[in-house]
Design a protein around this motif. Structure first.
Motif, PDB file in Angstrom:
ATOM      1  N   ALA A  71       9.691   1.491   0.582  1.00 16.80           N
ATOM      2  CA  ALA A  71       9.376   0.527   1.806  1.00 16.80           C
ATOM      3  C   ALA A  71       8.204  -0.251   1.660  1.00 16.80           C
ATOM      4  N   ALA A  72       7.551  -0.047   0.654  1.00 11.33           N
ATOM      5  CA  ALA A  72       6.059  -1.064   0.949  1.00 11.33           C
ATOM      6  C   ALA A  72       6.303  -2.423   1.060  1.00 11.33           C
ATOM      7  N   PRO A  73       7.347  -2.960   0.608  1.00 16.83           N
ATOM      8  CA  PRO A  73       7.204  -4.641   1.027  1.00 16.83           C
ATOM      9  C   PRO A  73       7.565  -4.829   2.426  1.00 16.83           C
ATOM     10  N   PHE A  74       7.848  -3.837   3.369  1.00 12.43           N
ATOM     11  CA  PHE A  74       8.069  -3.963   4.524  1.00 12.43           C
ATOM     12  C   PHE A  74       6.779  -3.557   5.320  1.00 12.43           C
ATOM     13  N   VAL A  75       5.925  -2.967   4.771  1.00 21.22           N
ATOM     14  CA  VAL A  75       4.788  -2.406   5.457  1.00 21.22           C
ATOM     15  C   VAL A  75       3.716  -3.997   5.364  1.00 21.22           C
ATOM     16  N   GLU A  76       3.351  -4.009   6.535  1.00 26.85           N
ATOM     17  CA  GLU A  76       2.509  -5.172   6.868  1.00 26.85           C
ATOM     18  C   GLU A  76       1.014  -5.045   6.735  1.00 26.85           C
ATOM     19  N   GLY A  77       0.688  -3.605   7.182  1.00 25.60           N
ATOM     20  CA  GLY A  77      -1.185  -3.075   7.174  1.00 25.60           C
ATOM     21  C   GLY A  77      -1.094  -1.759   7.297  1.00 25.60           C
ATOM     22  N   THR A  78      -2.316  -1.592   6.754  1.00 27.71           N
ATOM     23  CA  THR A  78      -2.658  -0.031   6.706  1.00 27.71           C
ATOM     24  C   THR A  78      -3.870   0.242   7.686  1.00 27.71           C
ATOM     25  N   PHE A  79      -3.878   1.554   8.081  1.00 27.44           N
ATOM     26  CA  PHE A  79      -4.778   1.892   8.903  1.00 27.44           C
ATOM     27  C   PHE A  79      -6.153   2.263   8.163  1.00 27.44           C
ATOM     28  N   ALA A  80      -7.365   2.032   8.934  1.00 28.15           N
ATOM     29  CA  ALA A  80      -8.756   2.698   8.469  1.00 28.15           C
ATOM     30  C   ALA A  80      -9.637   2.655   9.369  1.00 28.15           C
TER      31      ALA A  80
END
Ligand SMILES: Cc1cc2nc3c(=O)[nH]c(=O)nc-3n(C[C@H](O)[C@H](O)[C@H](O)COP(=O)(O)OP(=O)(O)OC[C@H]3O[C@@H](n4cnc5c(N)ncnc54)[C@H](O)[C@@H]3O)c2cc1C
Length: 513
Positions: A67-76
């Protein structure tokens, strides 16, 4: 005679092809097998590679990335970018917020391990060439913890991580599905049997360090969805195949427990009957009409009543709960003035990062026409006529509209206290309605784990040699995904994969604790 010869040759060819087609099995010795190539699996395999482990990354689909291509951003939290933002929060605050949001249904120790290392996760990717554009939020007044990937897609991270794996001489194998864990009779996992999805040939991997399951939950397995999820039949976003519960089922067969199997990462309202994947853009009429369904305008149920404080319209976790409460259907009702405002001044709330706040909906007329043909958009000259078209009681809709017009005059929403900036009258025809239904992105429950990402039994005894990360792992959320701090799922996936590989590297003496 000649005819008999042809028949004989044909039979021989058939026999030969069936001999060739018989599945073969080979044995491969290795340190680690990572099953599944989403952000969890790729991060696990990349860290294993960097720490000198021999690793095979197997993926059952023809391409890597899940699903990585759908992921827009990641939490930190407390990352370099987050520290510079005006909405800075600390690791302690983030962990407390997540635990309180889950009402302590989440596993506190697992969440602590993942949140503590979230900043380091972004730094680790950044150092290896993954580009983050900005730090952002999705919801009304939320803290900015969402580190948006370049061009809003985790696809950029996939290439970086795959390169790390290949550069160290390790292998990625597509069309290779993990099928069954190998145990040693004492409860330890010592390998996995995988199958080439094309030829049926098998590989028996023997692992010194462990198997890391990262197969992405069970969103594409309707049978499991029906077994575990109350509202199983919803529109599903993301990959349409691949996430079939293989990792969770293999782990359960090896004795692992499970957690929060009935929880979902929901996506909120989508025009009825449409493929959510086609809505993830601001450049099409459908994408723009979906963003109308996320605006803090007048939302009504099938009964023609308001049911939600629409200022939370961009928080799909809470809005979906409200939509489900009123029978899984809702309408966003607006007048011509509001349609004009959306065109010329732009949207008030974002539809994730696909249609950012402030987007001028230049395709809204086209979207409404398209929606009228497909049955999810409606236009009428009077409220009575609109009520008839959408099938809600006209008296109720007229009262709801009269109420919202009065609240807008007073600048005060007597019912739900919606922020006055979002109050809009519905008074100048023609009038419009867009109909939405719930959708979801993935399951978020799975294998019970500890803070090392080791799979554990229901009484928390670690299963030696077995790990789960990403959305194969349970315990990271309570009943629902926590959109207060967006991007947590991909962050937990990548960080979880890294922690699992590091634990194996320590076990095999490749790195110190
Ligand atoms: C539209 C959409 C947008 C999203 N946006 C965000 C976002 O902005 N931020 C965020 O944090 N999260 C987002 N998510 C959630 C995202 O899916 C997760 O965050 C995370 O990336 C999941 O990673 P994963 O590695 O656990 O699973 P996946 O990416 O699903 O990868 C699992 C992989 O395992 C493979 N597999 C399955 N079974 C087997 C088997 N037996 N053998 C071998 N391989 C197998 C699958 O084919 C798949 O490639 C989004 C999801 C969707 C659908």
């Amino acid at each position: 005679m000649l005819r008999n010869l042809f028949v004989y040759l044909a039979v021989m060819m058939l026999c030969a092809s069936s001999v060739l087609a018989a599945p073969k099995r080979q044995i491969v010795e290795t340190d680690v097998v990572v099953v599944g190539s989403g952000l969890a699996g790729l991060s696990a395999a990349a860290v294993a590679s960097e720490n000198g482990l021999k690793v095979y990354l197997i993926e059952k689909m023809p391409t890597l990335g899940g699903a990585a291509p759908f992921v827009e951003g990641t939490f930190a939290v407390e990352s370099y970018m987050q520290r510079q933002s005006s909405d800075r929060i600390t690791t302690d605050q983030a962990w407390n917020m997540a635990m309180e949001f889950s009402h302590w249904k989440a596993n506190g120790a697992v969440l602590r391990a993942l949140i503590n290392r979230s900043a380091e996760n972004v730094d680790w990717m950044k150092e290896r060439g993954v580009v983050f554009e900005k730090v952002h939020t999705v919801i009304y007044n939320g803290p900015k913890t969402w580190h948006l990937f370049h061009e809003g897609s985790g696809a950029t991270a996939v290439k970086t991580l795959v390169d790390i794996i290949h550069k160290t001489g390790n292998k990625t194998m597509t069309e290779t599905a993990g099928k069954k864990l190998i145990t040693d009779g004492k409860g330890n996992v010592v390998g996995i049997i995988a199958e080439n999805t094309d030829s049926g040939d098998e590989i028996e991997f023997h692992t010194k360090g462990g198997v890391i399951l990262c197969t992405g939950g069970f969103a594409n397995n309707l049978k499991m969805m029906k077994k575990y999820i109350a509202n199983a039949e919803q529109l599903v976003a993301g990959p349409k195949a691949g996430r079939e519960g293989d990792g969770i089922n293999m782990a359960m067969a090896a004795g692992a427990g499970t957690e929060s199997m009935s929880s979902l990462l929901v996506l909120g309202g989508i025009p009825i009957g449409q493929d959510p994947n086609q809505t993830l853009t601001d450049t099409t009429p459908l994408g723009q009409i979906t963003s109308v369904l996320r605006q803090p305008l007048l939302w009504v149920s099938k009964a023609g009543n308001r049911f939600f404080n629409e200022q939370h319209s961009s928080d799909w976790t809470v809005s979906q709960n409200a939509i489900e409460r009123v029978g899984k259907r809702y309408f966003v009702v607006m007048d011509q003035n509001t349609v004009n405002e959306l065109k010329t001044k732009g949207t008030l709330m974002p539809y994730s990062d696909w249609v950012p706040a402030g987007t001028h909906l230049n395709l809204i007329d086209e979207g409404i026409k398209e929606g009228e043909k497909k049955g999810y958009a409606f236009k009428a000259d009077t409220i009575d006529a609109l009520a008839k078209k959408i099938g809600v009681p006209a008296e109720n809709l007229k009262k709801t509209v009269a109420d919202i017009n009065r609240f807008t005059d007073y600048n005060y929403d007597e019912v739900f206290g919606k922020d006055r900036r979002f109050l809009r009258k519905v008074e100048k025809g023609p009038f419009y309605a867009v109909e939405g239904e719930p959708s979801f992105m993935s399951t978020i429950g799975g294998v019970r784990i500890n803070a090392n990402m080791q799979a554990v039994t229901d009484d928390d005894t670690p299963i030696n040699g077995l790990y789960a990360a990403g959305i194969d792992a349970g315990g990271m959320f309570g009943d629902t995904y926590d959109l207060i701090m967006p991007g947590s799922l991909s962050s937990y996936a990548a960080t979880g994969g890294r922690i699992a590989s590091e634990h194996i590297a320590v076990k095999l003496g490749k790195i110190k604790k």
